[in-house]
Design an enzyme around this catalytic site. Structure first.
Site, PDB file in Angstrom:
ATOM      1  N   SER A   1      54.693  85.765  52.901  1.00 50.22           N
ATOM      2  CA  SER A   1      55.819  85.655  51.991  1.00 50.22           C
ATOM      3  C   SER A   1      57.089  85.075  52.625  1.00 50.22           C
ATOM      4  O   SER A   1      57.992  84.669  51.922  1.00 50.22           O
ATOM      5  CB  SER A   1      56.154  87.038  51.439  1.00 50.22           C
TER       6      SER A   1
ATOM      7  N   LYS B   1      65.401  85.817  56.371  1.00 54.19           N
ATOM      8  CA  LYS B   1      64.674  86.030  55.111  1.00 54.19           C
ATOM      9  C   LYS B   1      65.534  86.857  54.154  1.00 54.19           C
ATOM     10  O   LYS B   1      66.184  87.821  54.592  1.00 54.19           O
ATOM     11  CB  LYS B   1      63.354  86.751  55.431  1.00 54.19           C
TER      12      LYS B   1
ATOM     13  N   SER C   1      52.853  88.322  56.550  1.00 53.53           N
ATOM     14  CA  SER C   1      53.910  87.439  56.039  1.00 53.53           C
ATOM     15  C   SER C   1      54.762  86.731  57.081  1.00 53.53           C
ATOM     16  O   SER C   1      55.573  85.877  56.731  1.00 53.53           O
ATOM     17  CB  SER C   1      54.830  88.214  55.109  1.00 53.53           C
TER      18      SER C   1
HETATM   19  N1  GLN Z   1      50.316  88.341  51.560  1.00 53.23           N
HETATM   20  C1  GLN Z   1      50.323  89.759  51.709  1.00 53.23           C
HETATM   21  C2  GLN Z   1      50.679  90.422  50.413  1.00 53.23           C
HETATM   22  O1  GLN Z   1      50.908  89.737  49.460  1.00 53.23           O
HETATM   23  C3  GLN Z   1      51.248  90.169  52.806  1.00 53.23           C
HETATM   24  C4  GLN Z   1      52.666  90.204  52.407  1.00 53.23           C
HETATM   25  C5  GLN Z   1      53.573  90.562  53.526  1.00 53.23           C
HETATM   26  O2  GLN Z   1      53.180  90.602  54.690  1.00 53.23           O
HETATM   27  N2  GLN Z   1      54.808  90.847  53.173  1.00 53.23           N
HETATM   28  O3  GLN Z   1      50.729  91.620  50.331  1.00 53.23           O
END
Ligand code: GLN
Length: 482
Positions: A155, A80, A179
């Protein structure tokens, strides 16, 4: 030669040892395939072709010379783009870091390099890991390999899609509120979020430091255990890294008798109103399969679950607002031409950040401001403790907790972009795990070939990754996968 679809970490190792193929051949084949397939998936932001091929050739020489191979010799991984690999870009999916080149290796990268792994490239993500669909990337929208009109989740959508479409054997993602687990569920791969403190965050571009953890995306639960074992461990460069924890080989070799001693709890609060019926049914089918393995299952309650989303959307932005203050065009980030210092901040941050980081920086600054701190931030910390206590209580009765990962399967691209609140709801089943610092794994429900994937989640006690991995390995064997 082996089909890329059949390539797991384990199978790769066997193939290398039996001289079915060379590391170079596989890495070359992967880049050829990425050249075709990533035109429609858009999983990668940067490719690391020359370095990867060179490392693969070196592994082949080591094999030819009969040297001992490190545990992940030649394994091609995707990373990532919020983790640093020296000499490569690390954009965090943001325009503000578009030209940033990493000055050092993150600890996970150092460990993987020492274990012989090869990095194919850096993958797309929601800007600064903020999102649940990878639509918030400043660069492109990654597509779900199972249906190109749908999101891969987020994400870490690029990493999930790369593994699901066989453009990498495994990948790393980061998980602050889901994420890793949500995109794994949407793409039909395995995603592990380790216990907070198990894997070093040094060299991970921070989103919310009390919640972030790095973990693997893999095609099998067994592979998740293999990669996790390599990246876990104490790191003096991360003040929140746990000093006294070591993971043994029991992570890799669970026994049926061992998992039959575990009790699984199923919390009623996670079958939320509005949950897709197909998801609820698929998750119940996983519960039945565990019963067929003679694992005990019982109903439990986690009463403070309903507050998790509110708590998360106070604590996370508070931490985001401080972590992202370093991107000002002076310390980090591209520098605009400006009249004076204030103007410089306005321009760099105004042009560099997209709307989601801006929304969260403003929200976070608000909840931390004098006068509101006690009403919001301090209160959220108290409720966070109650959420953790729910788990402590539940773990007196059960060893592992089973829930859905997300309320729906992968949604359509564009479906939720105009409504941040709808988007935030996708994390309702995963964020409690980050708030409580627990390990959680997303595993694809068996028997969904030809349909959109659905995942279920196993949540373990702190440092008990072996429990959720062990149960997961026996579950996937029922599916006949391996
Ligand atoms: N979808 C969640 C957010 O937008 C989690 C994001 C993540 O785990 N990095 O905060």
């Amino acid at each position: 030669m082996i089909h890329l679809h059949d390539l797991t970490v384990k199978r790769f190792r066997e193939g290398l040892e039996n001289k079915e193929f060379s590391a170079y051949e596989i890495v070359k084949a992967l880049f050829d395939y990425i050249g075709l397939r990533d035109k429609e998936i858009d999983a990668y932001l940067t490719l690391n072709r020359d370095d990867a091929l060179e490392r693969a050739a070196k592994i082949d020489v080591a094999i030819a010379e009969g040297r001992d191979l490190p545990p992940l010799a030649g394994v091609p991984l995707a990373i990532k783009d919020n983790m640093l690999i020296e000499g490569l870009p690390a954009t965090a999916g943001s325009k503000i870091l578009e030209h940033y080149i990493s000055a050092y290796d993150a600890t996970v990268i150092k460990k993987l390099k020492a274990a012989g792994a090869i990095f194919l490239g850096k993958t797309n993500l929601d800007e600064f890991a903020m999102g649940s669909s990878t639509e918030n990337s400043a660069f492109k929208v990654t597509k779900n390999p199972h249906d190109l009109t749908r999101v891969p989740g987020g994400s870490s959508g690029g990493s999930a899609a790369a593994v699901a479409s066989h453009m990498a054997v495994a990948a790393l993602g980061s998980d602050t509120g889901g994420s890793i687990r949500e995109p794994a569920a949407f793409c039909g791969v395995v995603g592990l979020k380790p216990t907070y403190g198990a894997v070093s965050r040094y060299g991970l571009i921070a989103m919310a430091s009390s919640l972030d953890q790095i973990g693997p995306f893999t095609k099998t639960v067994e592979d998740a255990a293999v990669i996790f074992k390599q990246i876990a461990g104490y790191d003096p460069n991360d003040a929140t890294s746990a000093p006294d924890i070591t993971y043994g080989d029991n992570l890799l070799n669970p026994s049926l008798e061992g998992i039959r001693e575990l009790t699984i709890g199923v919390p009623e609060e996670y079958f939320v109103p509005g949950m897709d019926e197909e998801v609820a049914n698929a998750v119940q089918s996983a519960v039945k399969e565990f019963e067929s393995l003679k694992v005990r299952v019982k109903k439990i309650s986690l009463p403070h679950t309903k507050h998790a989303l509110s708590v998360y959307y106070i604590i996370m932005p508070a931490e985001v607002s401080t972590n992202l203050s370093r991107f000002d065009g002076i310390r980090y980030g591209d520098r605009a031409k400006a009249e004076n210092l204030l103007d410089l901040y306005y321009r760099d941050r105004g042009l560099g950040f997209g709307s989601e980081p801006k929304r969260r920086i403003i929200l976070g600054t608000f909840v931390l401001s004098a006068g509101y701190y006690d009403a919001y931030y301090a209160k959220a910390q108290k409720v966070r403790a109650l959420i953790k206590k729910d788990f402590d209580e539940a773990f007196k009765e059960v060893d592992v907790i089973l829930t859905p990962v997300a309320p729906t399967p992968a949604f359509k691209i564009g479906e939720k972009t105009d409504d941040p609140l709808q988007m935030y709801l996708s994390d309702i089943c995963t964020i409690t795990v980050n708030l409580a610092g627990l390990p959680g794994i997303s595993i694809p429900v068996n028997g969904r070939e030809g349909k959109l994937p659905i995942g279920f989640q196993l949540i373990g006690k702190p440092w008990h990754e072996a429990d959720i991995l062990g149960l997961g390995m026996f579950y996937e064997r029922l599916g006949g996968k391996r």
